[in-house]
Design an enzyme around this catalytic site. Structure first.
Site, short mmCIF file in Angstrom:
data_model
loop_
_atom_site.label_atom_id
_atom_site.label_comp_id
_atom_site.label_asym_id
_atom_site.label_seq_id
_atom_site.Cartn_x
_atom_site.Cartn_y
_atom_site.Cartn_z
N HIS A 131 -34.89 37.04 -9.33
CA HIS A 131 -36.03 37.03 -8.40
C HIS A 131 -36.09 35.72 -7.63
CE1 HIS A 131 -40.40 36.18 -7.62
NE2 HIS A 131 -40.26 37.33 -6.99
N GLU A 146 -33.66 35.73 -4.85
CA GLU A 146 -34.18 36.54 -3.73
C GLU A 146 -35.05 35.69 -2.82
OE1 GLU A 146 -38.00 38.81 -2.85
OE2 GLU A 146 -37.21 39.47 -4.79
N GLU A 164 -47.30 33.03 -7.99
CA GLU A 164 -47.14 34.48 -8.07
C GLU A 164 -47.25 34.95 -9.52
OE1 GLU A 164 -43.88 37.92 -6.67
OE2 GLU A 164 -43.43 35.79 -6.42
#
Length: 406
Positions: free
Chosen positions: A46, A49, A126
């Site tokens: 992640h 990304e 997040e």
């Protein structure tokens, strides 16, 4: 419509489906997700990304940000357990621009340490936001429970302590291991000459050599059902009930797909919604979900309710599961259930972006793509006897795991 496919000499696979829309979609799907991380790399897929947007050998982050925005296009990405995807939507004249930009991001990102330091805080925020939402967090804890001690159970976002250890060389090594052309699919949906797509792919990946793909994934260990209660300081109780599901190669997967839709799909007439919400007002949200991975799967039921109503909701849920195990559907009930699911898929297939992403993911893992019509045929072929068999395999009481946030 038929689709076109081709494999370049460097191993990059290309799939294209024609479309009459004036908007086109394209992306690169990498066969690298959370389950491909080592114990010291949790959250790496992640994080990569995020960082492919932050600089390449020829572009700064600002140039990446503006490349598609300046022509009204949209650039995005996502990571899940088995793949990472970078994709764009744009007007047809901008195909060259889109493929060139994404090829640069996927194959030539440099992961500057200064950008890592900044983006790390974004991802930590997040994670904290996600942890503040128990109705989402419980899905991660549930998969960690049914895939105990296996990477499929890992949180996609990772954890702050481990993120703080990541440096440029770590991200570069992860990409070198997993972003080889033979591990990547370029997917395009739009009204293009396929030869043009192949030409652009060759042009922008000509510097990449073929590397034999090495399969390192291992299936999870034998499933052991669990019953677990976690104390949370929340007003509402959150509950998950489920089992390991069928993998994407299992012929019974379509039957479970249909049962899942009947039980707790998006329709307001799903059995659990009618039983728990419409008739008794015990929950605001109840749903069931099915995820098929390449070598296993996950089936789950979720609901949120007042703590004093948990036992009642559990009894009602098990009652519906028992009915599915014990009572064969009539021909008219089965016909209605099939028609509803086919209709839902048909409506969803009107979304070109979803179609493009589905095409890329399917071709990445299975080297084929099935149109909605093929899926319809599989659904239509399901018998009531097959559904009864699947229900008894998947909904057996002694095979169900339960996770409760109180």
């Amino acid at each position: 419509m038929d689709y076109n496919q081709h494999t370049l000499a460097n191993g990059l696979r290309i799939i294209h489906e024609p479309s009459l829309s004036k908007v086109a979609y394209a992306g690169f799907a990498m066969d690298a997700g959370t389950r491909d991380e080592g114990d010291h790399e949790q959250g790496m897929a992640h994080f990569v990304e995020h960082l492919v947007f932050k600089g390449t050998t020829k572009r700064k982050a600002w140039h990446i940000l503006n490349r598609m925005e300046n022509v009204g296009g949209d650039l995005n990405a996502y990571t899940n357990k088995e793949e990472t995807v970078v994709y764009a939507s744009f007007l047809m004249p901008d195909l060259d621009r889109a493929i060139e930009l994404m090829a640069d991001m996927v194959f030539h990102s440099i992961f500057p340490q200064v950008e890592i330091e900044k983006e790390r805080e974004v991802v930590i925020d997040e994670i904290q936001s996600y942890e503040d939402n128990p109705s989402e967090l419980i899905f991660d804890d549930y998969e960690d429970m049914i895939f105990r001690n296996h990477p499929l159970g890992h949180n996609i976002l990772g954890n702050p302590d481990m993120l703080k250890t990541f440096r440029t060389e770590h991200l570069a090594a992860f990409v070198a291991n997993h972003y080889q052309p033979s591990n990547v699919v370029l997917f395009v949906l739009g009204n293009f000459d396929f030869k043009k797509i192949v030409h652009l792919a060759e042009k922008y990946t000509k510097d990449l050599l073929f590397t034999e793909r090495i399969e390192t994934r291992t299936p999870p260990a034998l499933y052991v059902p669990e019953y677990r209660v976690i104390n949370k300081d929340t007003h509402q109780a959150h509950v998950m009930i489920g089992n390991r599901g069928y993998d994407a190669h299992n012929d019974k997967r379509t039957g479970l797909y249909l049962l899942n839709n009947i039980l707790g799909g998006p329709g307001m007439n799903s059995k659990l919604n009618v039983s728990l919400r419409e008739r008794r007002g015990l929950v605001y949200s109840v749903e069931s979900n099915l995820t098929s991975y390449t070598d296993t799967g996950a089936f789950c039921i979720y609901f949120g309710t007042d703590p004093e109503d948990v036992d009642t909701c559990l009894k009602l849920t098990h009652k519906e599961l028992k009915h599915m195990r014990d009572v064969k559907m009539t021909s008219s009930q089965l016909a209605i259930a099939k028609k509803q699911l086919i209709g839902q898929i048909g409506v969803a297939s009107d979304n070109y972006e979803n179609n493009a992403l589905s095409m890329g993911k399917t071709f990445l893992h299975y080297n084929k793509y099935e149109s909605p019509e093929v899926v319809f045929q599989r659904i239509e072929s399901i018998t009531a006897e097959e559904l009864l068999e699947v229900a008894n395999e998947m909904f057996a009481v002694d095979q169900l795991s339960t996770l409760i946030y109180r």
